[in-house]
Design an enzyme around this catalytic site. Structure first.
Site, PDB file in Angstrom:
ATOM      1  N   SER A 242     112.529  47.562   4.594  1.00 32.85           N
ATOM      2  CA  SER A 242     111.894  47.631   5.919  1.00 32.85           C
ATOM      3  C   SER A 242     112.587  46.709   6.918  1.00 32.85           C
ATOM      4  CB  SER A 242     110.406  47.301   5.828  1.00 32.85           C
ATOM      5  OG  SER A 242     110.193  46.051   5.211  1.00 32.85           O
ATOM      6  N   HIS A 272     109.050  50.324  -2.376  1.00 35.71           N
ATOM      7  CA  HIS A 272     108.873  49.205  -1.444  1.00 35.71           C
ATOM      8  C   HIS A 272     107.384  48.977  -1.193  1.00 35.71           C
ATOM      9  CE1 HIS A 272     109.692  46.225   1.432  1.00 35.71           C
ATOM     10  NE2 HIS A 272     110.155  46.940   2.454  1.00 35.71           N
ATOM     11  N   HIS A 318     111.130  40.897 -10.076  1.00 41.59           N
ATOM     12  CA  HIS A 318     111.526  40.798  -8.676  1.00 41.59           C
ATOM     13  C   HIS A 318     113.041  40.792  -8.591  1.00 41.59           C
ATOM     14  CE1 HIS A 318     112.011  39.122  -4.605  1.00 41.59           C
ATOM     15  NE2 HIS A 318     110.796  39.562  -4.386  1.00 41.59           N
ATOM     16  N   ARG A 327     103.863  33.945  -3.042  1.00 45.83           N
ATOM     17  CA  ARG A 327     102.903  34.767  -2.302  1.00 45.83           C
ATOM     18  C   ARG A 327     101.803  35.269  -3.241  1.00 45.83           C
ATOM     19  NH1 ARG A 327     106.796  39.176   0.117  1.00 45.83           N
ATOM     20  NH2 ARG A 327     107.397  39.097  -2.084  1.00 45.83           N
ATOM     21  N   ASP A 373     102.849  41.951  -5.052  1.00 42.70           N
ATOM     22  CA  ASP A 373     102.046  43.167  -5.185  1.00 42.70           C
ATOM     23  C   ASP A 373     101.070  43.112  -6.349  1.00 42.70           C
ATOM     24  OD1 ASP A 373     103.384  44.592  -3.047  1.00 42.70           O
ATOM     25  OD2 ASP A 373     105.109  44.682  -4.373  1.00 42.70           O
TER      26      ASP A 373
END
Length: 440
Positions: A242, A272, A318, A327, A373
């Protein structure tokens, strides 16, 4: 406008730094490229410039040099809340300095002035079939706003290259102000059939406004989550799809509406922005299979059953990080503090304890630690936002903050159009053959 004033003051020094690198040190080698990187998606090739954020494999993302814990501690907080103001984060991304509360509120006030949505945007969205994916609706809305672009208008009139950043900033403020309003409208209209246009309350901050417009069951708690969520999802250096798509299109001097619509299209991809809903789906599958939170041994077996069936366990691994995503950690801490007894939170915590060891035993995952996520959908689910295909829209609201900051600085520093060179498969094979023929 405070952001214009602060960026303008910094630009002479920044431009001199870039000029020096380009003219005096252009031949200094930074990295090498191998065949695996070329055929493997350009992974880890150091070829992009961004001062907004950087992902450290050992520490996670840093926003303007600040780690996630440092960021959450340093930024001014919303009144009556413990999470930072999103306006403070945007000031930091744009200016590179931690703002005072007054400076953060100036950004919040700018957003409040710019949050009105033209009526034609709502009319456009209402003409679409009800089964239209929410990311299509968001992208359509962003594209429809392009007719208001200050950058496109100024470019058509004629402006100097070193002035490009000023209308780019104007567009970016307008876009980021409108995105949460549009997203909330899409949510209430698509899933609940509400046709009333939401209104931004100038007395509330960005996160609180979004919670109010979304009509989440617990508005106060959801406002706190919204602040955290948008901050954590704002940027992840320039190489992700993105961010890179936005940068690539912007490098052609397309305005931010064109550029960010490209970024949103990339974000909609399963590899994504769809990952968060896949992670929550797996947790719900486990919860349903065991009619609640399973034992550690049962979860261990279920994880192996998932892998042995040829599927993956989403949310673990990752491309850059070699540690648990900070995060993820920040969101897990938020959940444990605010609703520790929730079944899905307890399950997500158990998965964090069990799944990395399973993946290590399997031996395929180089980095079996959780990414962002693995928990983000769980938090949305707790607050009643349970429409999976909307989660990428939430991601898009946050990501607008980082890509617009990068967009403004790319124009301010005169970054050129992006145009890497391609090779044919035969060329690569010839390079490999030549390398293999070299004497040892």
């Amino acid at each position: 406008m405070i952001l214009h004033e602060k960026i303008s003051a910094q630009l002479p020094a920044w431009r001199e730094r870039i000029k020096s690198l380009a003219k005096e040190h252009a031949d200094v080698v930074v990295d090498h490229v191998n065949v695996g990187q070329i055929v493997g998606g350009m992974r880890d090739i150091k070829s992009l410039l961004s001062d907004v954020s950087f992902v450290d494999p050992a520490e996670g993302i840093r926003f303007r040099g600040l780690s996630i814990p440092e960021l959450l501690n340093a930024l001014p907080k919303a009144r009556g809340g413990k999470m930072p103001l999103v306006g403070g984060l945007y000031y930091l991304l744009m200016v590179g300095e931690v703002p005072t509360r007054e400076q953060a509120m100036e950004v919040e006030a700018e957003w409040a002035k710019r949050a009105d949505i033209p009526d034609y945007v709502y009319k456009l969205l209402k003409t679409m079939p009800k089964d239209t994916h929410p990311m299509i609706l968001l992208t359509l809305a962003v594209m429809s706003l392009e007719r208001t672009s200050a950058f496109a208008s100024k470019y058509k009139e004629g402006m100097k290259k070193d002035e490009y950043w000023e209308p780019a900033l104007e567009d970016s403020l307008n876009l980021t102000a409108k995105i949460p309003v549009i997203a909330a409208f899409i949510y209430r209209y698509k899933y609940f059939g509400e046709k009333k246009n939401p209104k931004y309350n100038p007395k509330l901050d960005y996160g609180a406004n979004f919670a109010r417009m979304m009509k989440a069951p617990d508005k106060k708690g959801y406002a706190e989550l919204s602040r955290l969520y948008f901050i954590l999802h704002s940027d992840h250096e320039s190489g992700n799809v993105s961010a890179h798509a936005t940068h690539l299109v912007g490098s052609s001097l397309s305005d931010i509406y064109f550029a960010y619509s490209a970024g949103l299209s990339g974000l909609a991809g399963p590899l994504h922005g769809l990952a968060n809903q896949e992670c929550l789906g797996w947790l719900l599958e486990v919860h349903q299979r065991f009619n609640g939170v399973p034992s550690r041994d049962d979860l261990y077996k279920f994880a192996w059953d998932t892998l042995n069936s040829g599927k993956v366990i989403p949310g673990y691994g990752h491309a850059v990080l070699r540690v648990p995503d900070p995060r993820f950690t920040a969101q897990m801490e938020f959940a444990k503090k605010n609703f520790p007894e929730d079944d899905l939170v307890r399950l997500a915590d158990m998965v964090f304890d069990v799944v990395p060891s399973v993946l290590k035993e399997q031996g395929k995952a180089k980095n079996p630690a959780p990414n962002v996520d693995a928990i983000s959908g769980t938090l949305q689910h707790y607050y009643g936002v349970r429409e999976f295909d909307f989660y990428t829209v939430l991601f898009g609201v946050g990501r607008a903050l980082g890509v617009t900051a990068n967009f403004v600085w790319a124009r301010a520093l005169g970054q050129p159009i992006e145009r890497p060179k391609s090779l044919t498969t035969k060329m690569l094979e010839d390079i490999v053959a030549k390398a293999n023929a070299q004497p040892v």
